[in-house]
Write a protein that holds these residues in place. Sequence first.
Motif, PDB file in Angstrom:
ATOM      1  N   ARG A 262      -0.360  -5.371   5.044  1.00 40.53           N
ATOM      2  CA  ARG A 262       0.566  -4.683   6.064  1.00 40.53           C
ATOM      3  C   ARG A 262       1.930  -4.151   5.541  1.00 40.53           C
ATOM      4  O   ARG A 262       2.739  -4.904   4.854  1.00 40.53           O
ATOM      5  N   ASP A 264       5.014  -1.470   6.415  1.00 44.54           N
ATOM      6  CA  ASP A 264       5.617  -0.733   7.544  1.00 44.54           C
ATOM      7  C   ASP A 264       4.529  -0.642   8.718  1.00 44.54           C
ATOM      8  O   ASP A 264       4.346  -1.753   9.286  1.00 44.54           O
ATOM      9  N   ASP A 265       4.261   0.465   9.185  1.00 35.47           N
ATOM     10  CA  ASP A 265       3.391   0.542  10.593  1.00 35.47           C
ATOM     11  C   ASP A 265       1.816   0.654  10.190  1.00 35.47           C
ATOM     12  O   ASP A 265       1.171   1.198  11.202  1.00 35.47           O
ATOM     13  N   LYS A 266       1.385   0.047   9.212  1.00 36.84           N
ATOM     14  CA  LYS A 266      -0.045   0.236   8.719  1.00 36.84           C
ATOM     15  C   LYS A 266      -0.743  -0.964   8.106  1.00 36.84           C
ATOM     16  O   LYS A 266      -0.022  -1.496   7.435  1.00 36.84           O
ATOM     17  N   GLU A 286      -6.859   2.928   5.829  1.00 36.39           N
ATOM     18  CA  GLU A 286      -5.682   2.676   6.302  1.00 36.39           C
ATOM     19  C   GLU A 286      -5.542   2.922   7.730  1.00 36.39           C
ATOM     20  O   GLU A 286      -6.132   3.664   8.566  1.00 36.39           O
ATOM     21  N   SER A 288      -3.215   2.397  11.284  1.00 38.93           N
ATOM     22  CA  SER A 288      -1.979   2.315  12.034  1.00 38.93           C
ATOM     23  C   SER A 288      -2.079   1.520  12.774  1.00 38.93           C
ATOM     24  O   SER A 288      -2.922   1.125  13.647  1.00 38.93           O
ATOM     25  N   ILE A 289      -0.681   1.046  13.048  1.00 39.99           N
ATOM     26  CA  ILE A 289      -0.266  -0.066  14.011  1.00 39.99           C
ATOM     27  C   ILE A 289       0.591   0.419  15.146  1.00 39.99           C
ATOM     28  O   ILE A 289       1.770   1.035  14.732  1.00 39.99           O
ATOM     29  N   ASP A 290       0.539   0.468  16.343  1.00 39.95           N
ATOM     30  CA  ASP A 290       1.393   1.061  17.373  1.00 39.95           C
ATOM     31  C   ASP A 290       1.970  -0.167  17.822  1.00 39.95           C
ATOM     32  O   ASP A 290       1.698  -0.858  18.794  1.00 39.95           O
ATOM     33  N   ARG A 299       7.511  -7.477  14.089  1.00 36.21           N
ATOM     34  CA  ARG A 299       6.941  -7.057  12.842  1.00 36.21           C
ATOM     35  C   ARG A 299       6.551  -8.080  11.674  1.00 36.21           C
ATOM     36  O   ARG A 299       6.276  -7.547  10.628  1.00 36.21           O
TER      37      ARG A 299
END
Length: 339
Positions: A262, A264-266, A286, A288-290, A299
């Motif tokens: 993981r 950042d946001d992905k 890749e 993405s994670i919202d 996080r």
Amino acid sequence: MEPNSFKNLPSQLTTNILSRLPLRSISISKCVCKPWLNLLQSDDFVKSKLKTPPALIRLMPDTNSTQCAIFEFKDEDEADAESHDLQLFPLADFDIPHGNSAAIYRARQTNGLLLLYSSVERHVYICNPITREYIELCCPADYISILNFGFGVSKLSGKYKVICIIVAGLGSGSTFVYTLGTGIWRRVEPGPASGRTFDFNAYVVCNGNLHWTVYDSAKVQICAFDLETECFGVLSPPAVVYGLAVDVKLIVWRDCLCLYYRLDDKVVIWQMKEYQVKESWTIKCEISIDYSNGFGVNRNMNVYPIKIFENVDDIASVMVYTPSLFSLKNFGGENVISF
């Protein structure tokens, strides 16, 4: 064709025919005659290129046993491709008896044989849930320590081996190997693995080697154990892993070693297209994670690739499983227990 002509077929041809059958039919076939029973339980059948279709196995710890359920996959041609759900049909449901299993760790499999480890009893179990057999191995030494186990089969010699790494406590850094059928643990040199911290119970098997993510200070690397030479080696991960990547894990996809993490946001998944070639690392995808849509603000959470299946409830430990009729009695000298 004469009545007895089929049983006189060469064993290679009989293996080819039986390997194409679904698991239920193979289980019935072992009751036809003793030669078929011996063939289906032999290592030659396990090594045949034609493999039985994969299944799903679920393990749930109970008071004095581990509940085991095996499910067959629905025919892929009939599956709903749009929903990405796979139908499962119960094949077997039984208990694997042993002592207090409250701390049974996630099982791993090699050619249909399961490795189970209980930190309460400090025993290792090798089990074939299809033949209802298991072998109980004591830990290699009376260490009050945290133990890390691996299990695999050598591609050249065909020997099944259990590796035990003492990762913390008394004897930390010591490594032992148990070859099934010998009855003894042997100490091996850690070599380049010395001084590194292993990711606990998170190994994968690829190209005949066991692999762990290991940490040397803050640096992440991949440690491989060759089951034939019984030597450790170190593989370099993608260079980006040395940065801010979190939750670095290994998986095997299409017979290639893969690494995901993981960032950042992905979630990023890499594939080593050529084994042991650092330059062959390639990003496969890749995701993405919202964090604002159901993931909350944590996080630091772990992320794992998963698959949701229908008809499976209360999952404790679930994995894709390759059923086998290989009998543990092929390991001469081991105390095989039937259940």
